[in-house]
Design a protein around this motif. Sequence first.
Motif, short mmCIF file in Angstrom:
data_model
loop_
_atom_site.label_atom_id
_atom_site.label_comp_id
_atom_site.label_asym_id
_atom_site.label_seq_id
_atom_site.Cartn_x
_atom_site.Cartn_y
_atom_site.Cartn_z
N HIS A 1 0.81 -1.21 0.00
CA HIS A 1 0.00 0.00 0.00
C HIS A 1 0.85 1.26 0.00
O HIS A 1 0.32 2.37 -0.17
CB HIS A 1 -0.95 -0.01 1.19
N LEU A 2 2.16 1.11 0.17
CA LEU A 2 3.05 2.27 0.04
C LEU A 2 3.20 2.70 -1.42
O LEU A 2 3.63 3.82 -1.71
CB LEU A 2 4.44 1.93 0.60
N ASN A 3 2.87 1.78 -2.34
CA ASN A 3 2.94 2.07 -3.79
C ASN A 3 4.32 2.56 -4.20
O ASN A 3 4.48 3.55 -4.93
CB ASN A 3 1.87 3.10 -4.19
N ILE A 4 5.34 1.87 -3.71
CA ILE A 4 6.72 2.19 -4.06
C ILE A 4 7.20 1.19 -5.10
O ILE A 4 7.22 -0.03 -4.85
CB ILE A 4 7.63 2.15 -2.83
N ALA A 5 7.54 1.68 -6.28
CA ALA A 5 8.00 0.81 -7.35
C ALA A 5 9.24 0.05 -6.92
O ALA A 5 10.11 0.59 -6.25
CB ALA A 5 8.28 1.64 -8.61
N HIS A 6 9.30 -1.20 -7.31
CA HIS A 6 10.45 -2.08 -7.08
C HIS A 6 10.64 -2.48 -5.62
O HIS A 6 11.64 -3.11 -5.30
CB HIS A 6 11.76 -1.44 -7.60
N LEU A 7 9.68 -2.12 -4.75
CA LEU A 7 9.77 -2.58 -3.36
C LEU A 7 9.17 -3.99 -3.30
O LEU A 7 7.97 -4.17 -3.46
CB LEU A 7 9.00 -1.65 -2.42
N LYS A 8 10.01 -4.96 -3.10
CA LYS A 8 9.55 -6.35 -3.11
C LYS A 8 8.78 -6.68 -1.84
O LYS A 8 9.14 -6.26 -0.75
CB LYS A 8 10.74 -7.30 -3.25
N THR A 9 7.70 -7.40 -2.03
CA THR A 9 6.90 -7.87 -0.91
C THR A 9 6.75 -9.38 -1.03
O THR A 9 6.33 -9.85 -2.08
CB THR A 9 5.51 -7.20 -0.91
N PRO A 10 7.10 -10.15 0.00
CA PRO A 10 7.52 -9.71 1.33
C PRO A 10 8.96 -9.20 1.36
O PRO A 10 9.74 -9.48 0.46
CB PRO A 10 7.41 -10.99 2.16
N GLN A 11 9.27 -8.43 2.42
CA GLN A 11 10.67 -8.18 2.74
C GLN A 11 11.24 -9.52 3.23
O GLN A 11 10.73 -10.10 4.19
CB GLN A 11 10.83 -7.14 3.86
N MET A 12 12.27 -9.98 2.56
CA MET A 12 12.83 -11.27 2.92
C MET A 12 14.35 -11.17 2.89
O MET A 12 14.93 -10.89 1.84
CB MET A 12 12.36 -12.37 1.96
N GLY A 13 14.97 -11.34 4.03
CA GLY A 13 16.43 -11.28 4.10
C GLY A 13 16.89 -10.42 5.26
O GLY A 13 16.14 -10.11 6.19
N TRP A 14 18.16 -10.02 5.17
CA TRP A 14 18.81 -9.30 6.26
C TRP A 14 18.61 -7.81 6.13
O TRP A 14 18.69 -7.26 5.03
CB TRP A 14 20.30 -9.62 6.28
N ASN A 15 18.33 -7.16 7.26
CA ASN A 15 18.19 -5.71 7.28
C ASN A 15 18.60 -5.20 8.66
O ASN A 15 18.63 -5.96 9.62
CB ASN A 15 16.76 -5.29 6.94
N GLN A 16 18.89 -3.91 8.71
CA GLN A 16 19.39 -3.31 9.95
C GLN A 16 18.25 -2.91 10.87
O GLN A 16 17.16 -2.53 10.41
CB GLN A 16 20.24 -2.08 9.64
N ILE A 17 18.52 -2.96 12.16
CA ILE A 17 17.62 -2.38 13.16
C ILE A 17 18.36 -1.25 13.86
O ILE A 17 19.41 -1.45 14.48
CB ILE A 17 17.16 -3.42 14.20
N GLN A 18 17.80 -0.05 13.72
CA GLN A 18 18.34 1.12 14.41
C GLN A 18 17.69 1.17 15.80
O GLN A 18 16.47 1.22 15.92
CB GLN A 18 17.99 2.40 13.64
N GLN A 19 18.51 1.15 16.81
CA GLN A 19 17.99 1.14 18.18
C GLN A 19 17.52 2.54 18.57
O GLN A 19 18.31 3.48 18.61
CB GLN A 19 19.07 0.62 19.13
N LYS A 20 16.23 2.66 18.86
CA LYS A 20 15.64 3.96 19.17
C LYS A 20 15.61 4.25 20.67
O LYS A 20 15.54 5.40 21.08
CB LYS A 20 14.22 4.04 18.60
N THR A 21 15.61 3.20 21.47
CA THR A 21 15.64 3.38 22.92
C THR A 21 16.64 2.38 23.50
O THR A 21 16.83 1.29 22.95
CB THR A 21 14.27 3.14 23.57
N ALA A 22 17.25 2.75 24.61
CA ALA A 22 18.09 1.79 25.32
C ALA A 22 17.19 0.72 25.93
O ALA A 22 16.09 1.02 26.42
CB ALA A 22 18.87 2.51 26.41
#
Length: 211
Positions: free
Chosen positions: A116-137
């Motif tokens: 529903h983001l309607n972003i071209a070339h954004l594969k669904t599902p997201q499958m694989g490795w990605n980063q997590i930015q820590q927002k809180t300790a």
Amino acid sequence: MKVMKVAIIDYNMGNLHSVGRAVKHVAPGGTQVEITADPDFIRHADRIVFPGQGAARDCMRELETRGLSEIVREVAKTKPFLGICMGMQVLMEFSEENAGVECMGVYAGKVNYFKHLNIAHLKTPQMGWNQIQQKTAHPLWTGIKDAARFYFVHSYYVEPTDQSLVSGETFYGLNYASAIAKDNVFAIQAHPEKSAEDGLRLLANFMQWQP
């Protein structure tokens, strides 16, 4: 000496045995780790792991069929509680999946479809490795570097109403909440049991966590 009991909730949804092996691997010696649908064991366990894969509609149906919905809501208020993947999503009020599904409503918020983001070339599902930015300790991030990579498989993402819940964010078309935390609950969209050393470290941290 009291034996620590860990309940991995079995509602027929998710890679339960992979989660079970990972938890047993990091658990202190003598810990009793059970994959279980027994409400009594779950209620008296010291720690709760709530995994899940598949569709939100099927997840909610299985929880209701097995009489587990209320016990999950109960232990989410009273025990150290780790939600994984679908076990994070169904803590929200509503999911767009399956033409709309009422979820458990532990937290205000919804679960949205990447397409529903309607972003071209954004594969669904997201499958694989990605980063997590820590927002809180948080104690579960102990020993895990900010922006560490975790393994994801999902087509929907969580949007909590209260942004203070967000403990980690991941970019996939947008920055979305890939980890939430409040009081005795920590939930993560990624699969720590498939995320190599950092995933095992997060599980080990959960086994030591005293919220």
